[in-house]
Enzyme design. Structure first.
Site, PDB file in Angstrom:
ATOM      1  N   LYS A 255      -5.281  -2.262  13.420  1.00  0.00           N
ATOM      2  CA  LYS A 255      -4.601  -1.201  14.166  1.00  0.00           C
ATOM      3  C   LYS A 255      -5.142  -1.131  15.593  1.00  0.00           C
ATOM      4  O   LYS A 255      -6.358  -1.165  15.815  1.00  0.00           O
ATOM      5  CB  LYS A 255      -4.775   0.138  13.455  1.00  0.00           C
TER       6      LYS A 255
ATOM      7  N   GLU B  26       0.836  -1.203   0.000  1.00  0.00           N
ATOM      8  CA  GLU B  26       0.000   0.000   0.000  1.00  0.00           C
ATOM      9  C   GLU B  26       0.874   1.257   0.000  1.00  0.00           C
ATOM     10  O   GLU B  26       2.069   1.217   0.279  1.00  0.00           O
ATOM     11  CB  GLU B  26      -0.927   0.006   1.216  1.00  0.00           C
TER      12      GLU B  26
END
Length: 303
Positions: free
Chosen positions: A159, A25
């Site tokens: 996360k 990414e």
């Protein structure tokens, strides 16, 4: 492949020859780390993928195209870019049609990887259900993308700024297999332990490749999340990181930070509170995920 998806010559050659390729990414470059650490990280991860037998393909929107793989000059240009869009499924096409530069989140990177024919993607951590989502309804598009797009995503879990229990519950509801790599407890990004039991444990890249091949043979759609714990020597214990997250969340609330701006703000604030320790761990977990993703891509190619 659509004409607006353009692989680099190196990626195109690898795909044509059925050699392993690992998608990477670009949001982590433009929104996740400061200059010049972001460029050093990106170069290091790409080199690591090559050292482990695969071709890296950093995905980004530039000049009206979805670029799949960058040369070093474009990578440096991206690392220094300002006013970069943060693109997900909802606005990926807007980024392309407007001719703007846009970095790709997990969801948008999965779309680009799938369009290019790439089956494995390495990232830091996925998005998920934000804390207090019952009132904000803030849930990342990454979860829906995992349910619909057939790409293996290797990360250190979700996360840790998120509500991890709700995130993994949503993945279960959507039928996304969550594989703990060599662990009985899912990792929590900067920490190895989340308190959440691993639904499926696999201990080798070959086992993961075999699992994915079986899913495809059964006609089961969607992606797979491989949760790879950060190496123990680089982790931050949950109590320490938890205190920094709590402070960062309070600061975000007092400054009315929400939506797409929330995650970059929180990561930056935690970096400040930890005096750079969170960034060092973040870099190591991305490197660890790149190594594992490369091994999985090699195992898939060998099949």
């Amino acid at each position: 492949m659509t004409p607006i998806v353009r692989p680099s010559p190196a990626v195109a050659a690898a795909l044509a020859e059925s050699r392993p390729v690992v998608a990477l990414e670009s949001t982590i470059i433009t929104h996740g780390m400061p200059w010049p650490d972001n460029l050093a990280m990106a170069r290091g991860v790409e080199s690591l993928v090559r050292e482990n037998g695969a071709e890296p393909a950093t995905i980004v929107v530039m000049d009206g195209e979805v670029r799949v793989g960058l040369d070093d000059g474009d990578l440096e240009k991206l690392a220094q870019a300002r006013d970069v869009l943060k693109l997900s499924r909802a606005d990926l096409a807007y980024g392309v049609s407007s001719g703007r530069t846009g970095s790709t989140t997990v969801a948008a990177t999965m779309i680009g990887a799938h369009l290019a024919g790439i089956r494995v993607f390495a990232t830091g951590g996925i998005g998920g259900v934000h804390r207090d989502a019952e009132t904000s309804f803030d849930i990342s598009a990454d979860l829906d993308e995992l349910a619909r797009t057939p790409v293996i995503v290797v990360s250190a879990g979700a996360k840790a700024i998120l509500d991890l229990k709700k995130t993994f519950e949503v993945l279960e509801t959507k039928g996304v297999p969550v594989v703990g790599y060599g662990c009985d407890e899912l990792p929590a990004f900067w920490s190895r332990d989340s308190g959440i039991a691993t639904p499926i444990r696999l201990d080798s890249p070959e086992a993961i490749a075999r699992f994915q091949a079986t899913r495809e043979a059964l006609g089961i759609d969607g992606g797979m999340l491989v949760a790879n714990p950060l190496p123990q020597e680089h982790e931050i214990d949950s109590a320490t990181i938890g205190s920094w997250i709590g402070q960062a969340l309070a600061d975000a609330s007092s400054n009315a930070i929400s939506g797409k701006a929330a995650t970059p703000y929180l990561l930056k604030r935690i970096f400040e509170l930890s005096q750079g320790r969170s960034l060092a761990s973040n870099i190591e977990l991305v490197r660890s995920n790149a190594r594992l993703a490369s091994a999985i891509a090699v195992a898939l190619a060998s099949r």
